[in-house]
Design an enzyme around this catalytic site. Structure first.
Site, PDB file in Angstrom:
ATOM      1  N   SER A   9      11.846   6.036   5.278  1.00 44.90           N
ATOM      2  CA  SER A   9      11.091   5.787   4.052  1.00 44.90           C
ATOM      3  C   SER A   9      10.863   7.098   3.315  1.00 44.90           C
ATOM      4  O   SER A   9      10.203   8.005   3.832  1.00 44.90           O
ATOM      5  CB  SER A   9       9.742   5.147   4.377  1.00 44.90           C
ATOM      6  OG  SER A   9       8.918   5.229   3.232  1.00 44.90           O
ATOM      7  N   HIS A  34      15.057   3.759   2.616  1.00 47.62           N
ATOM      8  CA  HIS A  34      13.986   2.794   2.333  1.00 47.62           C
ATOM      9  C   HIS A  34      13.137   3.317   1.173  1.00 47.62           C
ATOM     10  O   HIS A  34      12.585   4.416   1.233  1.00 47.62           O
ATOM     11  CB  HIS A  34      13.131   2.613   3.585  1.00 47.62           C
ATOM     12  CG  HIS A  34      12.099   1.532   3.480  1.00 47.62           C
ATOM     13  ND1 HIS A  34      12.382   0.201   3.681  1.00 47.62           N
ATOM     14  CD2 HIS A  34      10.770   1.592   3.204  1.00 47.62           C
ATOM     15  CE1 HIS A  34      11.276  -0.522   3.550  1.00 47.62           C
ATOM     16  NE2 HIS A  34      10.274   0.296   3.245  1.00 47.62           N
ATOM     17  N   ASP A  36       9.942   2.513  -1.215  1.00 49.05           N
ATOM     18  CA  ASP A  36       8.715   1.718  -1.319  1.00 49.05           C
ATOM     19  C   ASP A  36       8.224   1.679  -2.760  1.00 49.05           C
ATOM     20  O   ASP A  36       7.818   2.700  -3.310  1.00 49.05           O
ATOM     21  CB  ASP A  36       7.633   2.337  -0.428  1.00 49.05           C
ATOM     22  CG  ASP A  36       7.930   2.104   1.043  1.00 49.05           C
ATOM     23  OD1 ASP A  36       8.050   0.931   1.435  1.00 49.05           O
ATOM     24  OD2 ASP A  36       8.056   3.093   1.790  1.00 49.05           O
ATOM     25  N   MET A  38       5.463   0.253  -5.262  1.00 53.01           N
ATOM     26  CA  MET A  38       4.092  -0.292  -5.251  1.00 53.01           C
ATOM     27  C   MET A  38       3.554  -0.321  -6.675  1.00 53.01           C
ATOM     28  O   MET A  38       3.803   0.607  -7.454  1.00 53.01           O
ATOM     29  CB  MET A  38       3.183   0.573  -4.385  1.00 53.01           C
ATOM     30  CG  MET A  38       3.705   0.792  -2.970  1.00 53.01           C
ATOM     31  SD  MET A  38       2.502   1.642  -1.952  1.00 53.01           S
ATOM     32  CE  MET A  38       3.485   2.003  -0.498  1.00 53.01           C
ATOM     33  N   HIS A  67      11.910  -1.998  -1.000  1.00 52.58           N
ATOM     34  CA  HIS A  67      10.782  -2.800  -0.503  1.00 52.58           C
ATOM     35  C   HIS A  67       9.786  -2.968  -1.649  1.00 52.58           C
ATOM     36  O   HIS A  67       9.073  -2.029  -2.002  1.00 52.58           O
ATOM     37  CB  HIS A  67      10.158  -2.057   0.694  1.00 52.58           C
ATOM     38  CG  HIS A  67       8.970  -2.711   1.301  1.00 52.58           C
ATOM     39  ND1 HIS A  67       8.169  -2.083   2.233  1.00 52.58           N
ATOM     40  CD2 HIS A  67       8.436  -3.956   1.130  1.00 52.58           C
ATOM     41  CE1 HIS A  67       7.198  -2.901   2.607  1.00 52.58           C
ATOM     42  NE2 HIS A  67       7.332  -4.036   1.941  1.00 52.58           N
ATOM     43  N   MET A  69       6.586  -4.021  -3.115  1.00 51.46           N
ATOM     44  CA  MET A  69       5.192  -4.413  -2.866  1.00 51.46           C
ATOM     45  C   MET A  69       4.536  -4.603  -4.227  1.00 51.46           C
ATOM     46  O   MET A  69       3.671  -3.835  -4.653  1.00 51.46           O
ATOM     47  CB  MET A  69       4.495  -3.330  -2.026  1.00 51.46           C
ATOM     48  CG  MET A  69       4.966  -3.347  -0.570  1.00 51.46           C
ATOM     49  SD  MET A  69       4.590  -1.824   0.296  1.00 51.46           S
ATOM     50  CE  MET A  69       6.022  -0.871  -0.182  1.00 51.46           C
ATOM     51  N   MET A 139       5.667  -6.382   8.699  1.00 50.28           N
ATOM     52  CA  MET A 139       4.846  -5.178   8.476  1.00 50.28           C
ATOM     53  C   MET A 139       3.985  -4.938   9.703  1.00 50.28           C
ATOM     54  O   MET A 139       3.300  -5.849  10.183  1.00 50.28           O
ATOM     55  CB  MET A 139       3.954  -5.352   7.244  1.00 50.28           C
ATOM     56  CG  MET A 139       4.668  -5.335   5.906  1.00 50.28           C
ATOM     57  SD  MET A 139       5.665  -3.857   5.581  1.00 50.28           S
ATOM     58  CE  MET A 139       4.420  -2.556   5.636  1.00 50.28           C
ATOM     59  N   ASP A 174       8.155  -2.114   9.802  1.00 50.19           N
ATOM     60  CA  ASP A 174       7.774  -1.037   8.878  1.00 50.19           C
ATOM     61  C   ASP A 174       6.289  -0.740   9.056  1.00 50.19           C
ATOM     62  O   ASP A 174       5.452  -1.625   8.872  1.00 50.19           O
ATOM     63  CB  ASP A 174       8.072  -1.523   7.444  1.00 50.19           C
ATOM     64  CG  ASP A 174       7.772  -0.488   6.374  1.00 50.19           C
ATOM     65  OD1 ASP A 174       7.432   0.658   6.705  1.00 50.19           O
ATOM     66  OD2 ASP A 174       7.897  -0.853   5.184  1.00 50.19           O
TER      67      ASP A 174
END
Ligand code: DX5
Ligand code: ZN
Length: 216
Positions: A9, A34, A36, A38, A67, A69, A139, A174
């Site tokens: 990540s 990866h 992330d 958000m 990913h 979110m 998660m 993760d």
């Protein structure tokens, strides 16, 4: 044994030196990158978005494991796919009511589909969708931040999903993954590990990735 997909990540990378930090994991044997994303709504943090994914695509050949979110992922799936995502994982909790439509939307972009569950969501919520997706992301921390402690009870979801899927199905974990928690997850059936602080916090990235792959 060594077909574990390692997806470092970049949340724990140095954003001023992102290209250098992506090359480092690439040279150290990472399988995916990866990323992330958000939005400050689905999780209480804001990170990076579409232009950064597009820029990363230019500097690495590794598949981009995005990913999301975020709330209302349907608004952004097409743009992330166009920016170069190879895998798009959305959250069950973000779009319970139109999850199937979102899965189909990702598939229509020719991108691998993942669905993630937060620690308090039962794995049973994923069961109706397992036949339609490539990856289930369990998660093992509350999403939102790197560097949190692994929640052991979440790992017990892994074998329950495993018994319902084929060997080529990807069960990814993760949050709080290190050389010890990775072994717990892989012995329970996980075949993809996301790790941020463990990999980027290490002075020897190659040996930290090898330790996740069970090679040392
Ligand atoms: C958390 C993110 C993770 C995070 C993991 O919401 O989804 O990918 O970067 O960080 P570590 O490995 O430090 O727990
Ligand atoms: Zn993540």
């Amino acid at each position: 044994m060594n077909n574990i997909i390692i997806s470092p990540s970049i949340l724990s990378a140095d954003f001023v030196n992102l290209e250098r930090d992506i090359k480092r994991i690439e040279e150290a044997g990472a399988d995916w990158v990866h990323i992330d994303v958000m939005d400050g709504h689905f999780v209480p943090n804001i990170t990076i978005g579409i232009p950064v994914v597009k820029a990363i695509k230019r500097i690495t050949k590794l598949p981009l494991d995005v990913h999301l979110m975020i709330e209302n992922p349907e608004k952004y799936i097409g743009a992330f796919a166009k920016a170069g995502a190879d895998i798009i994982t959305i959250h069950y909790e973000a779009c319970e009511e139109n999850l199937k439509e979102n899965i189909d939307l990702i598939k229509a972009c020719n991108v691998k589909v993942g669905v993630s569950i937060k620690p308090k969501t039962s794995q049973e919520r994923l069961y109706p969708y397992l036949k339609d997706i490539d990856l289930a992301l369990v998660m093992t921390v509350e999403p939102g931040f790197g560097g949190q402690e692994f929640l052991h009870h979440c790992a017990m979801k892994i074998p329950k999903i495993k018994e319902l899927v084929n060997d080529d199905f990807i069960i990814q974990v993760d949050g709080g993954i290190n050389n010890i928690t990775s072994k717990i997850c892989t012995s329970l059936g996980a075949n993809s590990l996301v790790a941020g602080s463990y990999i980027y916090g290490s002075s020897d990235i190659k040996s930290s990735i090898n330790s996740l792959k069970n090679m040392s």
